[in-house]
Motif scaffolding. Structure first.
Motif, PDB file in Angstrom:
ATOM      1  N   ASP A   1       0.835  -1.191   0.000  1.00  0.00           N
ATOM      2  CA  ASP A   1       0.000   0.000   0.000  1.00  0.00           C
ATOM      3  C   ASP A   1       0.875   1.248   0.000  1.00  0.00           C
ATOM      4  OD1 ASP A   1       0.840   0.436   2.649  1.00  0.00           O
ATOM      5  OD2 ASP A   1      -0.962  -0.466   3.494  1.00  0.00           O
ATOM      6  N   SER A   2       0.248   2.386   0.171  1.00  0.00           N
ATOM      7  CA  SER A   2       0.959   3.653   0.050  1.00  0.00           C
ATOM      8  C   SER A   2       1.993   3.886   1.148  1.00  0.00           C
ATOM      9  CB  SER A   2      -0.026   4.823   0.004  1.00  0.00           C
ATOM     10  OG  SER A   2      -0.756   4.889   1.213  1.00  0.00           O
ATOM     11  N   THR A   3       2.034   3.032   2.168  1.00  0.00           N
ATOM     12  CA  THR A   3       3.083   3.178   3.184  1.00  0.00           C
ATOM     13  C   THR A   3       4.461   2.850   2.605  1.00  0.00           C
ATOM     14  OG1 THR A   3       2.758   0.928   4.016  1.00  0.00           O
ATOM     15  CG2 THR A   3       1.522   2.710   5.118  1.00  0.00           C
ATOM     16  N   ALA A   4       4.500   2.247   1.426  1.00  0.00           N
ATOM     17  CA  ALA A   4       5.772   1.932   0.775  1.00  0.00           C
ATOM     18  C   ALA A   4       6.351   3.141   0.042  1.00  0.00           C
ATOM     19  CB  ALA A   4       5.590   0.785  -0.218  1.00  0.00           C
ATOM     20  N   LEU A   5       5.560   4.212  -0.092  1.00  0.00           N
ATOM     21  CA  LEU A   5       6.023   5.392  -0.825  1.00  0.00           C
ATOM     22  C   LEU A   5       7.132   6.125  -0.074  1.00  0.00           C
ATOM     23  CD1 LEU A   5       2.680   6.955  -2.072  1.00  0.00           C
ATOM     24  CD2 LEU A   5       4.544   6.135  -3.519  1.00  0.00           C
ATOM     25  N   ALA A   6       8.160   6.493  -0.802  1.00  0.00           N
ATOM     26  CA  ALA A   6       9.199   7.387  -0.293  1.00  0.00           C
ATOM     27  C   ALA A   6       8.871   8.812  -0.742  1.00  0.00           C
ATOM     28  CB  ALA A   6      10.572   6.976  -0.812  1.00  0.00           C
ATOM     29  N   PHE A   7       8.400   8.931  -1.989  1.00  0.00           N
ATOM     30  CA  PHE A   7       7.962  10.213  -2.520  1.00  0.00           C
ATOM     31  C   PHE A   7       7.017   9.953  -3.671  1.00  0.00           C
ATOM     32  CE2 PHE A   7      12.050   9.149  -4.443  1.00  0.00           C
ATOM     33  CZ  PHE A   7      11.799   9.277  -5.801  1.00  0.00           C
ATOM     34  N   ARG A   8       6.282  10.981  -4.027  1.00  0.00           N
ATOM     35  CA  ARG A   8       5.357  10.911  -5.169  1.00  0.00           C
ATOM     36  C   ARG A   8       5.387  12.246  -5.877  1.00  0.00           C
ATOM     37  NH1 ARG A   8       0.410   9.743  -1.776  1.00  0.00           N
ATOM     38  NH2 ARG A   8      -0.212   8.504  -3.545  1.00  0.00           N
ATOM     39  N   GLY A   9       4.954  12.243  -7.129  1.00  0.00           N
ATOM     40  CA  GLY A   9       4.915  13.462  -7.920  1.00  0.00           C
ATOM     41  C   GLY A   9       5.599  13.251  -9.255  1.00  0.00           C
ATOM     42  N   THR A  10       5.818  14.338  -9.958  1.00  0.00           N
ATOM     43  CA  THR A  10       6.484  14.288 -11.260  1.00  0.00           C
ATOM     44  C   THR A  10       7.548  15.372 -11.321  1.00  0.00           C
ATOM     45  OG1 THR A  10       4.972  15.844 -12.342  1.00  0.00           O
ATOM     46  CG2 THR A  10       4.367  13.490 -12.419  1.00  0.00           C
ATOM     47  N   LEU A  11       8.437  15.223 -12.256  1.00  0.00           N
ATOM     48  CA  LEU A  11       9.478  16.226 -12.465  1.00  0.00           C
ATOM     49  C   LEU A  11       8.846  17.582 -12.795  1.00  0.00           C
ATOM     50  CD1 LEU A  11      12.552  16.564 -12.557  1.00  0.00           C
ATOM     51  CD2 LEU A  11      12.461  16.007 -14.976  1.00  0.00           C
ATOM     52  N   GLU A  12       7.777  17.548 -13.573  1.00  0.00           N
ATOM     53  CA  GLU A  12       7.117  18.790 -13.981  1.00  0.00           C
ATOM     54  C   GLU A  12       6.414  19.486 -12.815  1.00  0.00           C
ATOM     55  OE1 GLU A  12       7.557  15.983 -17.291  1.00  0.00           O
ATOM     56  OE2 GLU A  12       6.474  15.768 -15.426  1.00  0.00           O
ATOM     57  N   ASP A  13       5.781  18.707 -11.930  1.00  0.00           N
ATOM     58  CA  ASP A  13       4.987  19.276 -10.837  1.00  0.00           C
ATOM     59  C   ASP A  13       5.710  19.296  -9.496  1.00  0.00           C
ATOM     60  OD1 ASP A  13       2.834  19.600 -12.606  1.00  0.00           O
ATOM     61  OD2 ASP A  13       2.093  17.582 -12.194  1.00  0.00           O
ATOM     62  N   GLY A  14       6.836  18.606  -9.420  1.00  0.00           N
ATOM     63  CA  GLY A  14       7.564  18.531  -8.173  1.00  0.00           C
ATOM     64  C   GLY A  14       7.228  17.259  -7.402  1.00  0.00           C
ATOM     65  N   PHE A  15       8.069  16.947  -6.427  1.00  0.00           N
ATOM     66  CA  PHE A  15       7.901  15.727  -5.634  1.00  0.00           C
ATOM     67  C   PHE A  15       7.645  16.087  -4.182  1.00  0.00           C
ATOM     68  CE2 PHE A  15      10.553  14.470  -9.235  1.00  0.00           C
ATOM     69  CZ  PHE A  15       9.864  13.364  -9.691  1.00  0.00           C
ATOM     70  N   GLU A  16       6.894  15.247  -3.504  1.00  0.00           N
ATOM     71  CA  GLU A  16       6.683  15.410  -2.065  1.00  0.00           C
ATOM     72  C   GLU A  16       7.104  14.129  -1.366  1.00  0.00           C
ATOM     73  OE1 GLU A  16       2.594  14.731  -0.372  1.00  0.00           O
ATOM     74  OE2 GLU A  16       2.024  15.076  -2.466  1.00  0.00           O
ATOM     75  N   TYR A  17       7.806  14.295  -0.252  1.00  0.00           N
ATOM     76  CA  TYR A  17       8.218  13.143   0.543  1.00  0.00           C
ATOM     77  C   TYR A  17       7.011  12.553   1.255  1.00  0.00           C
ATOM     78  CZ  TYR A  17      13.069  14.626  -0.091  1.00  0.00           C
ATOM     79  OH  TYR A  17      14.281  14.970  -0.627  1.00  0.00           O
ATOM     80  N   CYS A  18       7.064  11.237   1.472  1.00  0.00           N
ATOM     81  CA  CYS A  18       5.951  10.528   2.102  1.00  0.00           C
ATOM     82  C   CYS A  18       6.463   9.633   3.223  1.00  0.00           C
ATOM     83  CB  CYS A  18       5.237   9.635   1.087  1.00  0.00           C
ATOM     84  SG  CYS A  18       4.638  10.488  -0.371  1.00  0.00           S
ATOM     85  N   ASN A  19       5.618   9.341   4.179  1.00  0.00           N
ATOM     86  CA  ASN A  19       5.857   8.345   5.214  1.00  0.00           C
ATOM     87  C   ASN A  19       7.154   8.564   5.984  1.00  0.00           C
ATOM     88  OD1 ASN A  19       3.454   6.855   4.507  1.00  0.00           O
ATOM     89  ND2 ASN A  19       4.545   6.245   2.663  1.00  0.00           N
ATOM     90  N   GLY A  20       7.478   9.822   6.233  1.00  0.00           N
ATOM     91  CA  GLY A  20       8.669  10.133   7.020  1.00  0.00           C
ATOM     92  C   GLY A  20       9.983   9.973   6.293  1.00  0.00           C
ATOM     93  N   TRP A  21       9.925   9.678   4.996  1.00  0.00           N
ATOM     94  CA  TRP A  21      11.158   9.511   4.218  1.00  0.00           C
ATOM     95  C   TRP A  21      11.773  10.869   3.961  1.00  0.00           C
ATOM     96  CZ3 TRP A  21      13.267  10.241  -0.799  1.00  0.00           C
ATOM     97  CH2 TRP A  21      14.338   9.395  -1.103  1.00  0.00           C
ATOM     98  N   THR A  22      13.083  10.970   4.100  1.00  0.00           N
ATOM     99  CA  THR A  22      13.758  12.248   3.883  1.00  0.00           C
ATOM    100  C   THR A  22      14.865  12.163   2.838  1.00  0.00           C
ATOM    101  OG1 THR A  22      15.306  11.803   5.676  1.00  0.00           O
ATOM    102  CG2 THR A  22      13.308  13.044   6.223  1.00  0.00           C
ATOM    103  N   GLY A  23      14.963  11.049   2.182  1.00  0.00           N
ATOM    104  CA  GLY A  23      15.973  10.914   1.128  1.00  0.00           C
ATOM    105  C   GLY A  23      17.213  10.414   1.694  1.00  0.00           C
TER     106      GLY A  23
END
Length: 141
Positions: free
Chosen positions: A119-141
């Motif tokens: 599920d979405s708890t596996a997301l580190a980030f979401r978005g696109t290069l055109e619109d930008g990315f947002e970090y998810c689930n406490g991930w900071t890169g």
């Protein structure tokens, strides 16, 4: 049959797959991976290694290179949506790619997550290069 000799490269030509500041070499080589993923856009990064994702769907992971270095990837379709999962050596996330024609990225991610059994708890980030990315689930890169 006549023997045709092809001359070697000009002495000042750069290697074809490398950055060419002066563009002296008339060829700029792309990898098959870059070419295939060039028809797609990144819509997310997952905090899961590529190998278990590929194993879940019984995908063959291919090795190649891109401008950031060596990478592993799997391209596949679910229904009529073309997906790609890729990971560059040393990265801590797996990129999710979809065909550029896909406009509903949330629906595409839902389809992918259902097939992967995550599920979405596996997301580190979401978005696109055109619109930008947002970090998810406490991930900071």
């Amino acid at each position: 049959m006549a023997t045709i000799e092809v001359p070697g490269p000009e002495p000042d030509w750069e290697e074809a797959p490398s950055y060419q500041g002066g563009k002296r070499n008339p060829a700029f080589q792309q990898s098959l991976l870059e070419h295939a993923l060039g028809t797609c856009r990144v819509i997310a990064g997952l905090q899961v290694p590529l190998e278990p994702l590929a194993a879940r769907l019984r995908l063959v992971v291919e090795r190649g290179w891109e401008d950031l270095g060596h990478a592993s990837a799997a391209m596949f379709m679910i229904g009529r949506t073309c997906f790609g999962l890729s990971r560059t050596d040393g990265d801590t996330y797996t990129l999710v790619h979809v065909d550029r024609a896909v406009t509903d990225h949330e629906a595409a991610l839902a389809t992918l997550f259902a097939a992967l059994g995550i599920d979405s708890t596996a997301l580190a980030f979401r978005g696109t290069l055109e619109d930008g990315f947002e970090y998810c689930n406490g991930w900071t890169g």
